[in-house]
Design an enzyme around this catalytic site. Structure first.
Site, PDB file in Angstrom:
ATOM      1  N   LYS A 138       0.845  -1.197   0.000  1.00  0.00           N
ATOM      2  CA  LYS A 138       0.000   0.000   0.000  1.00  0.00           C
ATOM      3  C   LYS A 138       0.884   1.252   0.000  1.00  0.00           C
ATOM      4  CE  LYS A 138      -3.597   2.127   2.771  1.00  0.00           C
ATOM      5  NZ  LYS A 138      -4.455   2.061   3.952  1.00  0.00           N
ATOM      6  N   GLU A 140      10.823  -4.409   4.257  1.00  0.00           N
ATOM      7  CA  GLU A 140      10.961  -5.822   3.890  1.00  0.00           C
ATOM      8  C   GLU A 140      10.550  -6.038   2.425  1.00  0.00           C
ATOM      9  OE1 GLU A 140       9.375  -4.555   6.585  1.00  0.00           O
ATOM     10  OE2 GLU A 140       9.033  -6.119   8.091  1.00  0.00           O
ATOM     11  N   GLY A 162      -4.799  -2.011   5.064  1.00  0.00           N
ATOM     12  CA  GLY A 162      -4.010  -3.140   4.568  1.00  0.00           C
ATOM     13  C   GLY A 162      -4.638  -4.492   4.884  1.00  0.00           C
ATOM     14  N   ARG A 163      -5.080  -4.670   6.110  1.00  0.00           N
ATOM     15  CA  ARG A 163      -5.609  -5.989   6.519  1.00  0.00           C
ATOM     16  C   ARG A 163      -7.031  -6.238   6.017  1.00  0.00           C
ATOM     17  NH1 ARG A 163      -4.462  -2.548  10.542  1.00  0.00           N
ATOM     18  NH2 ARG A 163      -6.106  -1.802  11.929  1.00  0.00           N
ATOM     19  N   GLU A 194      -4.213  -6.634  15.098  1.00  0.00           N
ATOM     20  CA  GLU A 194      -3.775  -5.306  14.653  1.00  0.00           C
ATOM     21  C   GLU A 194      -4.949  -4.320  14.760  1.00  0.00           C
ATOM     22  OE1 GLU A 194      -0.446  -4.971  11.662  1.00  0.00           O
ATOM     23  OE2 GLU A 194      -1.996  -4.003  10.490  1.00  0.00           O
ATOM     24  N   HIS A 199      -3.004 -33.037  17.897  1.00  0.00           N
ATOM     25  CA  HIS A 199      -1.800 -33.769  18.288  1.00  0.00           C
ATOM     26  C   HIS A 199      -0.700 -32.805  18.717  1.00  0.00           C
ATOM     27  CE1 HIS A 199      -3.635 -37.466  16.836  1.00  0.00           C
ATOM     28  NE2 HIS A 199      -4.181 -36.674  15.932  1.00  0.00           N
ATOM     29  N   LYS A 247       9.466  -0.611  13.960  1.00  0.00           N
ATOM     30  CA  LYS A 247       9.982  -0.274  12.624  1.00  0.00           C
ATOM     31  C   LYS A 247      11.039   0.822  12.730  1.00  0.00           C
ATOM     32  CE  LYS A 247       5.846  -0.941   9.769  1.00  0.00           C
ATOM     33  NZ  LYS A 247       4.867  -0.266   8.940  1.00  0.00           N
TER      34      LYS A 247
HETATM   35  O1  F6P Z   1       1.175  -2.667   2.299  1.00  0.00           O
HETATM   36  P1  F6P Z   1       2.291  -2.044   3.050  1.00  0.00           P
HETATM   37  O2  F6P Z   1       2.238  -0.560   3.021  1.00  0.00           O
HETATM   38  O3  F6P Z   1       3.619  -2.564   2.557  1.00  0.00           O
HETATM   39  O4  F6P Z   1       2.151  -2.446   4.565  1.00  0.00           O
HETATM   40  C1  F6P Z   1       2.228  -3.780   4.981  1.00  0.00           C
HETATM   41  C2  F6P Z   1       1.699  -3.981   6.357  1.00  0.00           C
HETATM   42  O5  F6P Z   1       2.401  -3.209   7.298  1.00  0.00           O
HETATM   43  C3  F6P Z   1       1.531  -2.706   8.299  1.00  0.00           C
HETATM   44  O6  F6P Z   1       1.390  -1.342   8.108  1.00  0.00           O
HETATM   45  C4  F6P Z   1       2.073  -2.917   9.672  1.00  0.00           C
HETATM   46  O7  F6P Z   1       2.413  -4.224   9.924  1.00  0.00           O
HETATM   47  C5  F6P Z   1       0.222  -3.436   8.041  1.00  0.00           C
HETATM   48  O8  F6P Z   1      -0.878  -2.778   8.534  1.00  0.00           O
HETATM   49  C6  F6P Z   1       0.252  -3.578   6.581  1.00  0.00           C
HETATM   50  O9  F6P Z   1      -0.665  -4.523   6.137  1.00  0.00           O
END
Ligand code: F6P
Length: 536
Positions: A195, A201, A253-254, A339, A370, A499
């Protein structure tokens, strides 16, 4: 919580769940059935009074008003000043939805059409790699840009008829190495899903995959597409606008699997099946908006959750799908629920008076049986369990497997509720020919206290439509819980500090700065990590 619920809780401690079945029709009365789904909460210690008191919470908190505000596009995400409109992504009727006076639906429709064209072109070979037809799609994203599509792609395996889909989320290079191993870069399509298009990462993985591809093809950008709200960052990465699929900042995002973030799913199962997934979500929206609280599945799911966490004080909840293909659902729900509702501050900035949402965890049954079920049955903590079960599986040649699976699921919720008393346990041990102290001792190990609550969500078969219903059901459950708790379910400030610190610690990990400024433990760990590398 209020006095009525405190009284209900006290009374519930005086009875066992099983006692509530003395009344005829409890299972029917304490379940909600809608559009093929059945949510059975009869195996909880909720009686009619308790349910009434729980429903009253929704009135006090004005869930109906907040719900109308959400669907109408009001900026209910108050800490970020944003609307919350993931529901617009599955608003297939196209009824206008306005944000700041502008109807967002034409844009939603246009993007959906572009996605469908792109997916069809990839599936039919009109969009190809530099070495031929696309055989594999790699989605690079994390959190909401990974968990939704990876969970759904796994869940809908029987409907895959497009290229294979893979997911790289972790910045651990192992994720990238193991995913790319065996893929042909000249026939791989990469979707960079972020987003913000700044998540460390994801960007590290995107750059590394681009370099991997550049070693095999002339123009890697041709085999990349971006899913993001950040036009400039996407352009700076080198992905042209016609390969970018955007969405509004009113999609968290979620909550984003319904739109472009779901592109990998659409390529995998095809646009028609993806539309079925949206239809399932849309049908759940309609139900959520119209059904009275006691017949409203998301509302009752939320109220049972609030009862267990905020009233009874159970800190965790296990989600156990008896459906191997839903094995990623617990991880998906961890983000969705924790979250969203893992917050200690209310909307107005005051400290939350009750507990925040529970720890959500779990795994697919029967595997979990199990592993952690020992604790569920005989541990000192009560863990409310949420079972999910399909009446039918997809494996027509393995019907007996499905019957065994169903039997196990029903057996677990029954065992949690009924338990096994000392007398019965003694009888069993006696039958082995034991007596006296040995009998006493061994019998105690075989006692199950029972009276442990669980719910079961029964669905006909895990189709795209049903998955859409289930995901939307959980989204609305989170919404109702958040409204009753008085928190903003749509921000996530709690992920910021880690972060920021990671950015600040990285130079010390690389040896570019001395670790002196960090606390003793962090310094100690940094020293130990760096020693074998530098040989100091
Ligand atoms: O889509 P982006 O901006 O890479 O963010 C990834 C994820 O990082 C967060 O902002 C924090 O973990 C989430 O809410 C989001 O889904």
């Amino acid at each position: 919580m209020n006095d009525a619920l405190k009284r209900c809780h006290r009374e519930s401690l005086e009875r066992r769940i099983l006692d509530l079945f003395a009344e005829d029709g409890r299972a029917q009365d304490f379940s909600v059935s809608h559009d093929g789904l059945l949510f059975d909460y009869s195996k909880t210690n909720i009686d009619t009074d308790t349910r009434r008191a729980l429903v009253a919470l929704t009135e006090t908190a004005d869930v109906a008003g907040r719900r109308a505000a959400m669907f109408s596009g009001a900026p209910i995400n108050a800490t970020e000043g944003r609307a919350v409109l993931h529901t617009a992504l599955r608003n297939l009727d196209g009824d206008p939805v306005t944000v700041d006076g502008q109807d967002v639906m034409p844009g939603v429709r246009a993007t959906l059409e572009r996605m469908a064209d792109f997916a069809a072109d990839v599936r039919d070979g009109r969009i190809a790699g530099q070495g031929g037809r696309i055989t594999d799609v790699v989605n690079i994203g994390i959190g909401g840009s990974d968990l939704g599509p990876s969970m759904a792609v796994r869940a809908l395996k029987p409907y895959h008829d497009g290229p294979r889909c893979h997911f790289i989320s972790n910045v651990d290079g192992a994720d990238l190495t193991d995913t790319l191993g065996g893929l042909d870069p000249a026939r791989t399509l990469v979707l960079v899903a972020s987003k913000s298009f700044t998540t460390q990462e994801t960007m590290a993985n995107a750059c590394a995959v681009r370099a991997w591809m550049a070693r095999a093809v002339k123009d890697p950008a041709q085999q990349f597409a971006a899913i993001s709200t950040a036009k400039e960052e996407v352009a700076a990465f080198g992905i042209p606008p016609e390969r970018m699929f955007g969405f509004g900042d009113w999609v968290g995002g979620r909550y984003s699997v319904w739109g472009p973030i779901g592109l990998s799913l659409m390529i995998s199962i095809g646009p028609d099946a993806f539309f079925d997934f949206l239809k399932g979500g849309q049908a759940m929206d309609a139900h959520f908006q119209s059904a009275e609280p006691e017949r409203n599945m998301p509302v009752m799911l939320a109220l049972v959750g609030l009862w267990h966490r905020q009233i009874c004080g159970h800190a965790t909840r296990a989600v156990i799908p008896y459906e191997q293909r839903l094995e990623r659902l617990p991880a998906y729900l961890q983000q969705l629920e924790m979250e969203s509702n893992g917050k200690r501050v209310a909307m107005d900035g005051s400290a939350l008076e009750s507990d925040s949402g529970p720890v959500v965890w779990g795994d697919a049954g029967t595997n979990g049986q199990h592993a952690f079920f020992q604790l569920l049955h005989q541990g000192t903590e009560v863990v409310p369990c949420e079972f999910l079960l399909g009446a039918e599986g997809h494996e027509a040649d393995l019907v007996d497997h499905h019957e065994i699976l169903v039997a196990h699921c029903l057996a677990q919720s029954k065992a949690l509720m009924t338990g096994r008393d000392l007398e019965t346990a003694r009888g069993q041990v006696e039958a082995w020919g034991l007596s006296g102290k040995t009998l006493d001792r061994l019998a105690r190990h075989r006692v199950f206290t029972g009276n442990r609550p669980s719910t079961t969500l029964l669905y006909p078969k895990l189709t795209p439509y049903v998955l859409g219903q289930i995901v939307a059901l959980y989204e609305h459950r989170v919404f109702v819980e958040g409204v009753v708790l008085g928190i903003n379910s749509f921000d996530q400030w709690g992920v910021e500090l880690g972060k920021e610190l990671a950015g600040a610690i990285l130079p010390a990990v690389r040896g570019e700065t001395a670790p002196d400024r960090w606390d003793g433990s962090t310094r100690f760990l940094l020293d130990r990590i760096r020693t074998p590398r530098t040989g100091e």
